[in-house]
Design a protein around this motif. Sequence first.
Motif, short mmCIF file in Angstrom:
data_model
loop_
_atom_site.label_atom_id
_atom_site.label_comp_id
_atom_site.label_asym_id
_atom_site.label_seq_id
_atom_site.Cartn_x
_atom_site.Cartn_y
_atom_site.Cartn_z
N THR A 44 -13.83 -29.26 17.50
CA THR A 44 -12.80 -29.53 17.24
C THR A 44 -13.62 -29.97 14.66
N GLY A 45 -12.53 -29.48 14.43
CA GLY A 45 -13.17 -29.17 13.06
C GLY A 45 -13.63 -27.52 12.91
N LYS A 46 -13.80 -26.56 13.59
CA LYS A 46 -14.01 -25.53 13.31
C LYS A 46 -13.07 -24.38 13.06
N THR A 47 -12.50 -24.15 12.45
CA THR A 47 -11.52 -23.20 12.54
C THR A 47 -11.65 -21.58 12.80
N LYS A 48 -12.54 -21.53 12.66
CA LYS A 48 -12.73 -19.68 12.39
C LYS A 48 -13.69 -19.42 14.35
N ASN A 49 -13.47 -20.66 15.29
CA ASN A 49 -14.02 -20.29 16.72
C ASN A 49 -13.17 -19.00 17.50
N PRO A 50 -14.27 -17.86 17.48
CA PRO A 50 -13.34 -16.52 18.11
C PRO A 50 -12.14 -17.22 19.77
N TRP A 51 -12.77 -18.58 20.00
CA TRP A 51 -11.79 -18.23 21.40
C TRP A 51 -11.67 -20.14 20.85
N ASP A 52 -10.26 -19.97 21.73
CA ASP A 52 -9.98 -21.63 22.19
C ASP A 52 -10.13 -22.60 22.90
N ALA A 53 -10.46 -21.54 23.92
CA ALA A 53 -11.65 -22.38 25.53
C ALA A 53 -12.21 -20.86 26.09
N GLN A 54 -12.74 -21.26 26.42
CA GLN A 54 -14.07 -20.14 27.27
C GLN A 54 -14.28 -20.90 28.34
N THR A 55 -14.15 -20.24 29.65
CA THR A 55 -14.77 -20.36 30.95
C THR A 55 -15.22 -19.51 31.91
N TYR A 56 -16.26 -20.43 33.05
CA TYR A 56 -17.44 -18.09 33.38
C TYR A 56 -16.25 -18.80 34.66
N PHE A 57 -15.63 -17.77 34.99
CA PHE A 57 -15.01 -17.15 36.37
C PHE A 57 -16.03 -17.29 37.41
N GLU A 58 -16.09 -17.45 38.67
CA GLU A 58 -17.40 -17.42 39.45
C GLU A 58 -16.76 -16.98 40.41
N ILE A 59 -17.20 -16.23 41.85
CA ILE A 59 -16.62 -15.88 43.14
C ILE A 59 -18.04 -14.87 42.98
N ASN A 60 -18.00 -15.53 44.68
CA ASN A 60 -19.26 -14.57 45.55
C ASN A 60 -20.26 -14.96 44.48
N GLY A 61 -20.95 -15.79 43.87
CA GLY A 61 -21.86 -15.87 42.96
C GLY A 61 -22.16 -14.72 41.58
N TYR A 62 -20.97 -14.42 41.49
CA TYR A 62 -20.65 -13.68 40.22
C TYR A 62 -20.20 -14.39 39.43
N ARG A 63 -20.45 -14.18 38.27
CA ARG A 63 -19.95 -14.63 36.67
C ARG A 63 -19.84 -14.17 35.86
N GLU A 64 -17.99 -14.28 35.26
CA GLU A 64 -18.23 -13.38 34.04
C GLU A 64 -17.47 -14.29 33.19
N LEU A 65 -17.77 -14.04 32.22
CA LEU A 65 -17.17 -14.94 30.94
C LEU A 65 -16.28 -14.92 29.78
#
Length: 250
Positions: free
Chosen positions: A68-89
């Motif tokens: 909140t309040g950070k206008t220059k953040n490079p993302w609106d939302a971030q998440t990790y996509f996880e499948i079979n033990g592998y994670r991708e940002l």
Amino acid sequence: MDIKAFEDLIKTEISAVITKVFDDIPTLPIDVRQGERVGDAISKFLETKFVEYTQEHFYFKESQASPTGKTKNPWDAQTYFEINGYRELVWIDFKAVNVDNDNSNPDSGTPNKVFELIFKHNSFYLLYIVVYYQGLGSGLGLKFVDKTGKKVKPIFLKDVEQNMHITPPNQIQFNVFEEEQYRTRDEFIDFFKNKLIESNKRRIEDAQKKLDLIVQGKYSVPKTIYKDQEFDFNILNQINAEQESKIKTL
């Protein structure tokens, strides 16, 4: 797992989350004047809801909304996509488009965040989530609507349309209504590099034109500053002479 199938699964699952949000909350109490954009407010709503709706998701883990309040953040939302033990940002950038504004072509962030995502986080997946809305009239808020049969259009930056360009203020811009063009990640690296080359060549050409004008005693300014785009420095001297003449008579 096939890379394209992996990427398609990310898009499909995120689209399903946002579609569920729209099914549950089809309207928002945000007033929209004719042709006006209210993308920031919609984006903040979607950031919050994405985090809420992925708290116990099968694939998405540790979802966060932008600070909140950070206008220059490079993302609106971030998440990790996880499948079979592998994670991708995955970095998500929400783009809300007013369907009454046919010329909508929102800026999509600075190229710098692409390098941050790849080099710092070793991920290629900056995902634009394009959603469509329409004002319901004065005081009635807005509703989320379909565009070509869909309320959500997910586009990886790596797959944006061919005419994507980088503007003089260093913003990525592309036509959200154009069909995406699939590229491998290696192809995207070449594509992005060429777009940066084209952008900097245009800046050099523009800078050389401005330099040539200055040498001639002229200067070119944006139309937002002055009604004419080009004027002679002699005009400044004339203005100054007139003002000094008046001052001397005080």
